[in-house]
Write a protein that holds these residues in place. Structure first.
Motif, PDB file in Angstrom:
ATOM      1  N   LEU A 203       0.856  -1.206   0.000  1.00 25.14           N
ATOM      2  CA  LEU A 203       0.000   0.000   0.000  1.00 25.14           C
ATOM      3  C   LEU A 203       0.887   1.249   0.000  1.00 25.14           C
ATOM      4  CD1 LEU A 203      -2.738  -1.100   2.590  1.00 25.14           C
ATOM      5  CD2 LEU A 203      -2.921  -1.117   0.095  1.00 25.14           C
ATOM      6  N   GLU A 204       1.960   1.201   0.821  1.00 23.49           N
ATOM      7  CA  GLU A 204       2.909   2.327   0.849  1.00 23.49           C
ATOM      8  C   GLU A 204       3.632   2.449  -0.494  1.00 23.49           C
ATOM      9  OE1 GLU A 204       2.184   0.643   4.775  1.00 23.49           O
ATOM     10  OE2 GLU A 204       3.370  -0.284   3.244  1.00 23.49           O
ATOM     11  N   LEU A 205       3.911   1.297  -1.107  1.00 22.81           N
ATOM     12  CA  LEU A 205       4.616   1.310  -2.394  1.00 22.81           C
ATOM     13  C   LEU A 205       3.783   2.018  -3.466  1.00 22.81           C
ATOM     14  CD1 LEU A 205       6.908   0.554  -4.308  1.00 22.81           C
ATOM     15  CD2 LEU A 205       5.960  -1.750  -4.480  1.00 22.81           C
ATOM     16  N   VAL A 206       2.483   1.721  -3.496  1.00 25.21           N
ATOM     17  CA  VAL A 206       1.590   2.377  -4.471  1.00 25.21           C
ATOM     18  C   VAL A 206       1.574   3.897  -4.224  1.00 25.21           C
ATOM     19  CG1 VAL A 206      -0.845   2.640  -5.140  1.00 25.21           C
ATOM     20  CG2 VAL A 206       0.165   0.346  -4.975  1.00 25.21           C
ATOM     21  N   ASP A 207       1.476   4.288  -2.944  1.00 29.58           N
ATOM     22  CA  ASP A 207       1.460   5.726  -2.602  1.00 29.58           C
ATOM     23  C   ASP A 207       2.783   6.403  -2.986  1.00 29.58           C
ATOM     24  OD1 ASP A 207      -1.069   5.455  -1.616  1.00 29.58           O
ATOM     25  OD2 ASP A 207      -0.496   5.358   0.495  1.00 29.58           O
ATOM     26  N   ALA A 208       3.902   5.735  -2.666  1.00 29.89           N
ATOM     27  CA  ALA A 208       5.224   6.296  -2.990  1.00 29.89           C
ATOM     28  C   ALA A 208       5.397   6.411  -4.498  1.00 29.89           C
ATOM     29  CB  ALA A 208       6.323   5.416  -2.391  1.00 29.89           C
ATOM     30  N   PHE A 209       4.879   5.416  -5.226  1.00 31.61           N
ATOM     31  CA  PHE A 209       5.003   5.443  -6.691  1.00 31.61           C
ATOM     32  C   PHE A 209       4.169   6.586  -7.285  1.00 31.61           C
ATOM     33  CE2 PHE A 209       3.639   4.139 -10.984  1.00 31.61           C
ATOM     34  CZ  PHE A 209       4.897   4.112 -11.590  1.00 31.61           C
ATOM     35  N   MET A 211       3.692   9.421  -5.936  1.00 32.93           N
ATOM     36  CA  MET A 211       4.501  10.631  -5.730  1.00 32.93           C
ATOM     37  C   MET A 211       5.653  10.678  -6.742  1.00 32.93           C
ATOM     38  SD  MET A 211       4.622  10.209  -1.595  1.00 32.93           S
ATOM     39  CE  MET A 211       5.632  11.586  -1.113  1.00 32.93           C
ATOM     40  N   LEU A 212       6.263   9.546  -6.972  1.00 36.68           N
ATOM     41  CA  LEU A 212       7.398   9.450  -7.906  1.00 36.68           C
ATOM     42  C   LEU A 212       6.975   9.824  -9.324  1.00 36.68           C
ATOM     43  CD1 LEU A 212      10.443   8.281  -7.787  1.00 36.68           C
ATOM     44  CD2 LEU A 212       9.442   6.272  -8.886  1.00 36.68           C
ATOM     45  N   ASN A 218       7.781   8.898 -16.830  1.00 35.15           N
ATOM     46  CA  ASN A 218       8.048   7.651 -17.566  1.00 35.15           C
ATOM     47  C   ASN A 218       8.230   6.440 -16.654  1.00 35.15           C
ATOM     48  OD1 ASN A 218       7.947   9.236 -19.767  1.00 35.15           O
ATOM     49  ND2 ASN A 218      10.068   8.934 -20.433  1.00 35.15           N
ATOM     50  N   ALA A 219       8.163   6.658 -15.339  1.00 36.75           N
ATOM     51  CA  ALA A 219       8.324   5.530 -14.410  1.00 36.75           C
ATOM     52  C   ALA A 219       7.141   4.573 -14.549  1.00 36.75           C
ATOM     53  CB  ALA A 219       8.422   6.040 -12.984  1.00 36.75           C
ATOM     54  N   ASN A 220       7.448   3.282 -14.524  1.00 41.45           N
ATOM     55  CA  ASN A 220       6.428   2.221 -14.522  1.00 41.45           C
ATOM     56  C   ASN A 220       6.736   1.291 -13.358  1.00 41.45           C
ATOM     57  OD1 ASN A 220       4.838   1.405 -17.581  1.00 41.45           O
ATOM     58  ND2 ASN A 220       5.945   3.310 -17.226  1.00 41.45           N
ATOM     59  N   LEU A 221       5.703   0.901 -12.615  1.00 42.42           N
ATOM     60  CA  LEU A 221       5.887  -0.024 -11.494  1.00 42.42           C
ATOM     61  C   LEU A 221       5.421  -1.416 -11.912  1.00 42.42           C
ATOM     62  CD1 LEU A 221       6.475  -0.706  -8.493  1.00 42.42           C
ATOM     63  CD2 LEU A 221       4.177   0.129  -7.947  1.00 42.42           C
ATOM     64  N   TYR A 222       6.306  -2.399 -11.751  1.00 38.70           N
ATOM     65  CA  TYR A 222       5.976  -3.799 -12.069  1.00 38.70           C
ATOM     66  C   TYR A 222       5.981  -4.587 -10.763  1.00 38.70           C
ATOM     67  CZ  TYR A 222       7.010  -2.286 -16.819  1.00 38.70           C
ATOM     68  OH  TYR A 222       7.010  -1.610 -18.017  1.00 38.70           O
ATOM     69  N   GLY A 244      -4.507   7.405  -8.217  1.00 32.45           N
ATOM     70  CA  GLY A 244      -4.532   7.999  -9.555  1.00 32.45           C
ATOM     71  C   GLY A 244      -3.289   7.697 -10.381  1.00 32.45           C
ATOM     72  N   ALA A 245      -2.379   6.866  -9.815  1.00 30.60           N
ATOM     73  CA  ALA A 245      -1.125   6.563 -10.530  1.00 30.60           C
ATOM     74  C   ALA A 245      -1.386   5.610 -11.695  1.00 30.60           C
ATOM     75  CB  ALA A 245      -0.114   5.952  -9.572  1.00 30.60           C
ATOM     76  N   GLN A 246      -0.903   6.004 -12.849  1.00 29.33           N
ATOM     77  CA  GLN A 246      -0.995   5.135 -14.031  1.00 29.33           C
ATOM     78  C   GLN A 246       0.258   4.260 -14.085  1.00 29.33           C
ATOM     79  OE1 GLN A 246      -3.797   5.326 -16.193  1.00 29.33           O
ATOM     80  NE2 GLN A 246      -4.454   6.535 -14.445  1.00 29.33           N
ATOM     81  N   ASP A 247       0.252   3.309 -15.000  1.00 29.03           N
ATOM     82  CA  ASP A 247       1.438   2.496 -15.299  1.00 29.03           C
ATOM     83  C   ASP A 247       1.891   1.595 -14.150  1.00 29.03           C
ATOM     84  OD1 ASP A 247       1.574   3.675 -17.879  1.00 29.03           O
ATOM     85  OD2 ASP A 247       2.591   5.408 -17.011  1.00 29.03           O
ATOM     86  N   ILE A 248       0.913   1.016 -13.444  1.00 29.71           N
ATOM     87  CA  ILE A 248       1.242  -0.033 -12.459  1.00 29.71           C
ATOM     88  C   ILE A 248       0.811  -1.358 -13.074  1.00 29.71           C
ATOM     89  CG2 ILE A 248       0.858  -0.944 -10.143  1.00 29.71           C
ATOM     90  CD1 ILE A 248       0.311   1.878  -9.159  1.00 29.71           C
TER      91      ILE A 248
END
Length: 370
Positions: A203-209, A211-212, A218-222, A244-248
């Motif tokens: 959950l923290e990872l999604v929130d941190a991403f 912000m990133l 161009n960052a994408n989280l896999y 609201g983060a895209q590209d997860i």
């Protein structure tokens, strides 16, 4: 020593269907066999955590081990169990029936979570640890806990992690790796590998991403791993939507040779766990020359110390965001992390680690297997 007969008992062991389920146990078994030992395995291979499935799989396993212990138990010189409770109870059976040398590996969750579930489980955990001929702790924090909380003498505990398979986890050309993973050249891949459970800090990872993403569009989280907890997985999807983060991208568990390619493809590997016995997956990323950002907990505190990785505060999205950003924005720091991570991977090469395990299979000088 090579003709010693070893029985490995584990409540996790991979199959073609569940490739990542206890893969570290299988890796050690294969390494022991390559070293010339005769190793048999009786393990739980079904990863399902649904109530009925758990009950059935443990009952079947219990019956199988009971019959095996009585009929064929005499054949073994050593019984090596992974996870203290409940596996240790089954290992004790061989020790009581045949005086088999009894080795226990504690992986973290069995001491930090399982032992605290009830008073009875705590007492069983203590009994198993004290009855064992030797206890292996996968990290220094675990070693201290086993000694202090369960009264096990320090000379009866060794710190030996599961080791990294450097034949599988080795660096490859980033562009080539990204091509194989279908990642576009302009994408900045951030990678997580592990079970999709709350304790991994997702959950923290999604929130941190999220912000990133503001700074690195161009960052994408896999996120690669098994969806072990359906209820939590829904919460995770909800959090992704809220952020609201895209590209997860969520990907299913893979075999190790595939994971090694993804690790080589990533710009940064993230392990934001709340608890972590050792954190082998972080070591595997280091072995692929990918910088690691991880929580300052358990085995990760040791593994990422001394500049081998970046330690961040657990359960803290800001700290996690800052850690990832540091890797992405500082090329010199990235290079240092890769170099020190390589040295840490060399220290923890699975081949070297397994030699230490084999030494424990023989009783100390002047002590008979009795």
């Amino acid at each position: 020593m090579s003709n010693r007969k070893v029985l490995v008992l584990s409540n996790m062991y991979p199959t073609e269907k569940a490739k990542a389920f206890g893969i570290f146990v299988k890796n050690q078994v294969v390494a022991l066999q390559k070293a010339g030992l005769d190793v048999d395995v009786i393990a739980v291979t079904n990863p399902s955590m649904k109530k009925q499935a758990v009950l059935i799989k443990y009952l079947v396993w219990l019956l199988k081990v009971l019959i095996h212990a009585v009929v064929r138990g005499r054949r073994y010189d050593v019984v090596h169990v992974h996870y203290v409770f409940p596996t240790g109870i089954l290992g004790l059976l061989y020790r009581k029936l045949w005086k088999t040398r009894f080795i226990v590996t504690a992986h973290g969750g069995d001491i930090e979570r399982m032992a605290h579930k009830s008073k009875r489980i705590w007492q069983w955990t203590k009994y198993i640890l004290q009855e064992a001929d030797h206890v292996i702790a996968v990290g220094p924090k675990l070693y201290e806990e086993i000694h202090e909380q369960f009264g096990v003498a320090k000379e009866k505990i060794s710190i030996i992690n599961m080791g990294v398979n450097r034949e599988v986890f080795q660096p490859m050309n980033k562009q080539e790796a990204r091509k194989l993973c279908g990642i576009a050249n302009d994408v900045i891949p951030v990678l997580y590998v592990g079970n999709m459970i709350e304790q991994k800090g997702l959950l923290e990872l999604v929130d941190a991403f999220a912000m990133l993403k503001q700074e690195y569009p161009n960052a994408n989280l896999y996120m690669i791993g098994q969806k072990k907890d359906g209820v939590f997985y829904q919460r995770l999807l909800q959090r992704m939507e809220q952020s609201g983060a895209q590209d997860i991208h969520m990907l299913d568990a893979m075999n190790q040779s595939e994971l090694a390619i993804w690790m080589s493809a990533a710009e940064v590997f993230v392990l934001p766990s709340h608890l972590e016995g050792f954190g082998l997956v972080a070591l595997e990323a280091m072995s692929c020359h990918t910088p690691v950002v991880g929580s300052d907990v358990g085995g990760l505190s040791y593994l990422l110390s001394g500049g081998a990785g970046i330690l961040v505060e657990p359960r803290n999205k800001e700290s996690l965001y800052e850690g990832i950003k540091t890797v992405l924005s500082d090329a010199k720091m990235r290079e240092q992390l890769i170099q020190k991570g390589e040295l840490r991977a060399q220290e923890n090469d699975g081949k070297r680690i397994v030699e230490r395990v084999i030494q424990l299979y023989s009783p100390p000088e002047g002590v008979r297997d009795a």
